[in-house]
Design a protein around this motif. Structure first.
Motif, short mmCIF file in Angstrom:
data_model
loop_
_atom_site.label_atom_id
_atom_site.label_comp_id
_atom_site.label_asym_id
_atom_site.label_seq_id
_atom_site.Cartn_x
_atom_site.Cartn_y
_atom_site.Cartn_z
N MET A 1 109.32 108.52 17.98
CA MET A 1 110.64 108.36 17.35
C MET A 1 111.54 109.52 17.75
SD MET A 1 111.54 108.13 13.29
CE MET A 1 113.23 108.25 12.67
N ASP A 2 112.70 109.21 18.30
CA ASP A 2 113.66 110.24 18.71
C ASP A 2 114.72 110.36 17.60
OD1 ASP A 2 115.61 111.83 19.88
OD2 ASP A 2 115.27 111.01 21.89
N ARG A 3 114.46 111.25 16.64
CA ARG A 3 115.33 111.35 15.46
C ARG A 3 116.76 111.75 15.82
NH1 ARG A 3 110.31 112.43 13.32
NH2 ARG A 3 109.92 111.45 11.27
N ARG A 4 116.92 112.68 16.76
CA ARG A 4 118.26 113.13 17.12
C ARG A 4 119.07 112.02 17.76
NH1 ARG A 4 121.26 116.40 14.93
NH2 ARG A 4 119.50 117.86 14.85
N GLU A 5 118.48 111.33 18.72
CA GLU A 5 119.19 110.24 19.39
C GLU A 5 119.46 109.08 18.42
OE1 GLU A 5 120.54 109.73 22.38
OE2 GLU A 5 120.19 111.83 22.89
N LEU A 6 118.49 108.83 17.54
CA LEU A 6 118.67 107.77 16.55
C LEU A 6 119.86 108.08 15.65
CD1 LEU A 6 117.73 105.17 15.12
CD2 LEU A 6 116.18 106.60 13.75
N GLY A 7 119.94 109.32 15.16
CA GLY A 7 121.05 109.69 14.29
C GLY A 7 122.38 109.60 14.99
N ASP A 8 122.45 110.06 16.24
CA ASP A 8 123.70 109.99 16.99
C ASP A 8 124.11 108.55 17.24
OD1 ASP A 8 123.78 112.73 17.06
OD2 ASP A 8 123.03 112.92 19.11
N LEU A 54 118.82 109.67 7.95
CA LEU A 54 118.61 109.11 9.29
C LEU A 54 119.67 109.63 10.26
CD1 LEU A 54 117.76 105.36 8.48
CD2 LEU A 54 116.21 107.09 9.40
N GLU A 55 120.94 109.65 9.83
CA GLU A 55 122.01 110.13 10.70
C GLU A 55 121.85 111.62 11.00
OE1 GLU A 55 126.09 109.50 10.11
OE2 GLU A 55 126.00 107.32 10.36
N HIS A 85 115.57 99.88 18.02
CA HIS A 85 114.12 99.81 17.80
C HIS A 85 113.38 100.82 18.67
CE1 HIS A 85 114.78 96.14 15.48
NE2 HIS A 85 113.50 96.14 15.18
N HIS A 86 113.79 100.93 19.93
CA HIS A 86 113.12 101.87 20.82
C HIS A 86 113.31 103.32 20.36
CE1 HIS A 86 111.74 98.93 23.65
NE2 HIS A 86 112.96 98.50 23.94
N LEU A 87 114.52 103.65 19.89
CA LEU A 87 114.76 105.00 19.38
C LEU A 87 113.90 105.29 18.15
CD1 LEU A 87 118.66 105.29 19.67
CD2 LEU A 87 116.94 106.36 21.14
N ALA A 88 113.66 104.25 17.35
CA ALA A 88 112.87 104.41 16.14
C ALA A 88 111.37 104.32 16.41
CB ALA A 88 113.27 103.37 15.11
N GLY A 89 111.00 104.04 17.66
CA GLY A 89 109.59 103.93 18.00
C GLY A 89 108.94 102.67 17.51
#
Length: 283
Positions: A1-8, A54-55, A85-89
């Motif tokens: 999970m890429d938390r930074r990219e997901l939030g952005d 999340l953000e 979905h991919h960003l969240a793994g």
């Protein structure tokens, strides 16, 4: 999970949506571009605290249900949903509901038919794209909130101004049967879509006709290839109806044309000049 990219990514999608896109008032003091965090959270059926985390790249691993709610709330395209979905793994599964994203080539086709009234409907009969002549023949869809652009809701629940059910079209009863049967098949394809479930529930509660058709369990009906609109400005307009299936999006392009040299062709040409200026009349 890429938390930074997901939030952005979530923040960028939230900021591009206007309150009007989701039926919310803009308000005189709104300074946030797009939706507020609490509004996005409410539309996704999660808490504001959870969405904020999340953000801010502090959130826990979101479930499929949360991701589905976020995709719906932020009006993500199919490609954006998969990216989320991919960003969240979480590997993306099948779309939870009918696609509302119209391919650019289809939009170009619709607008390059100046002598035909053309529009695109989703699998739930929501009008999701149209050209100027379709707006002039039927109504100015751009002036309506999303929920009022649904032709199934319109035919069964109204409004029916001046007694004109579904724009005074001649095959209203046949269309109602076709739409109800189609909607049952659509509900089987998208059993987890909350908007579709809400629409069916609303129709069952508000229309005895729809309830009878729904309870028949039929999933096929014969379409009508010629119909007449009773237009309040130019009178009767008889059109041929052709439907193109967009299989990969589960959408349809509806094209209305008139017989060359007919009075209906003249009426449609007049409508192309009048356009939606006639919309001082409630459609």
């Amino acid at each position: 999970m890429d938390r930074r990219e997901l939030g952005d990514f979530l923040r960028s999608r939230r900021e591009r949506i206007t309150p009007a896109d989701v039926g919310l008032p803009a308000g005189p003091r709104r300074r946030t571009p797009g939706l507020r965090r609490e509004e996005a959270a409410q539309l996704a059926f999660i808490s504001t605290e959870y969405y904020t985390r999340l953000e801010q790249a502090r959130g826990p691993h979101p479930s499929r249900e949360v991701l589905a709610g976020l995709a719906r709330a932020l009006r993500l395209t199919d490609a954006e949903r998969d990216h989320l979905h991919h960003l969240a793994g979480v590997p993306p599964g099948p779309p939870p509901g009918p696609s509302r994203e119209v391919r650019q080539s289809i939009l170009d086709l619709v607008h390059r038919l100046p002598q035909a009234a053309a529009f695109v409907v989703s699998a739930t009969y929501e009008v999701i794209a149209w050209n100027d002549l379709a707006a002039a023949l039927m109504e100015d869809f751009s002036a309506l909130p999303r929920r009022d652009r649904n032709l199934v809701r319109r035919v069964f629940l109204g409004p029916h101004p001046q007694g004109r059910r579904l724009y005074g079209v001649s095959d209203t009863d046949a269309f109602a049967r076709l739409a109800a049967h189609d909607l049952r098949a659509t509900a089987a394809r998208y059993p987890d879509d909350p908007e579709l479930t809400e629409l069916v529930g609303e129709l069952l509660a508000g229309s005895e006709e729809f309830t009878e058709l729904w309870n028949s369990h039929d999933v096929a009906a014969a379409p009508t290839f010629c119909k007449t609109f009773q237009h309040p400005m130019v009178g009767p307009v008889t059109v041929n109806c052709d439907v193109l299936d967009i299989a990969d999006r589960d959408q349809r392009v509806v094209i209305y044309t008139t017989v060359p040299g007919s009075p209906s062709e003249s009426a449609l040409r007049l409508l192309s000049v009048i356009g939606t200026q006639r919309m001082d009349i409630t459609p």
